[in-house]
Design an enzyme around this catalytic site. Structure first.
Site: not given
Length: 285
Positions: A166, A12
């Site tokens: 991360y 998206n």
């Protein structure tokens, strides 16, 4: 890509959206697998308007990688509704968020970036094999270099550093690619990873930048960072280019093979991480 169906997670915005648009321009059919349905529908409208594609060529499906139940439900629908799956692009990611846990209790970055995609890929493997030759594309990051896998503390409960978390999740992506490549030998399905570089996306929304520094940071990002379209090039290359037919278990950057540090290709660690990940997501073999 005419006649081929491609799933892109996190399609998206950012690299995912640019990847989806590029695949559609190559006449492929894209299933946008996104957590936020409204934003995904808006992105799909943008892609249709940009490419002239019809509704059937750009499909939106809800997928929350922070929920194993959502992953299973998504895969059940895909297996039920789709006769074939030619490419799976594991693109979605969470970047340096504050310490939070997924619905199932996993540290968010490890849970979404690694475990969610681990379960997704495993549940769709049979469909990919039936659709062979088919491809799996894993989006990692050069920041994997700063990560390590501590099997004694996969939830990082002892000390949480969002940047390390991360990096660890991106290292896990590469180890996943390494082990999956071994398991896919002779299946007609290939898996390769990539590092997209520094790209102007909303992935860094959790990174704090002082208010006074933001104008300078924004100016520098436009001059130094890649656009989402440039950042998506290697994903599109690995999904579509005949040059990588049969290439297995490699990592690419800027559409060229990338040499990885030994810790990203350690077969013993990759195998152990796979086994533990199976237990964590509830896969029984």
């Amino acid at each position: 890509m005419r006649g081929k169906t491609v799933i892109v997670t996190g399609a998206n915005s950012g690299i995912g959206k640019a990847t989806a648009a590029a695949i559609v321009k190559l006449q492929g059919r894209v299933i946008m697998a996104c957590r936020n349905q409204a934003r995904a529908e808006e992105a799909a409208r943008d892609i249709r308007q940009e490419t002239g594609a019809d509704g059937g060529q750009v499909v939106v499906k809800q997928l929350d990688l922070a929920s194993l139940e959502s992953v299973r439900s998504f895969c059940e629908d895909i297996i039920k509704e789709e006769p074939r799956l030619d490419v799976l692009i594991n693109n979605a990611g969470v970047y340096q968020c504050p310490y939070t846990r997924t619905e199932d209790g996993f540290e968010m970055q490890f849970g979404v970036n690694h475990l969610g995609h681990f379960l997704l890929t495993n549940l769709l493997l049979d469909l990919l094999k039936r659709s062979a030759p088919s491809r799996i594309v894993v989006v990692s990051s050069k920041l994997y270099k700063h990560g390590d896998i501590n099997f004694e503390d996969l939830n990082i409960e002892q000390f949480y550093d969002k940047a390390f978390a991360y990096s660890r999740s991106k290292l896990a992506n590469l180890l996943f690619t390494c082990e999956l490549a071994c398991r896919l030998e002779g299946s007609g399905v290939t898996v390769n990873a990539l590092t997209p570089g520094i790209v102007r996306t909303n992935l860094g929304r959790h990174v704090h930048i002082p208010v006074l520094a933001k104008p300078l940071f924004n100016l520098l990002s436009w001059g130094l960072f890649k656009s989402p379209e440039d950042g998506a090039q290697t994903s599109v290359y690995l999904a579509s280019c005949p040059d990588v037919d049969g290439v297995q278990g490699k990592c690419f950057a800027d559409c060229k093979p990338l040499d990885l540090l030994g810790k990203a290709t350690d077969q013993k660690v990759a195998s152990k991480l796979w086994d533990i990940s199976e237990v964590m997501v509830g896969i029984t073999t």
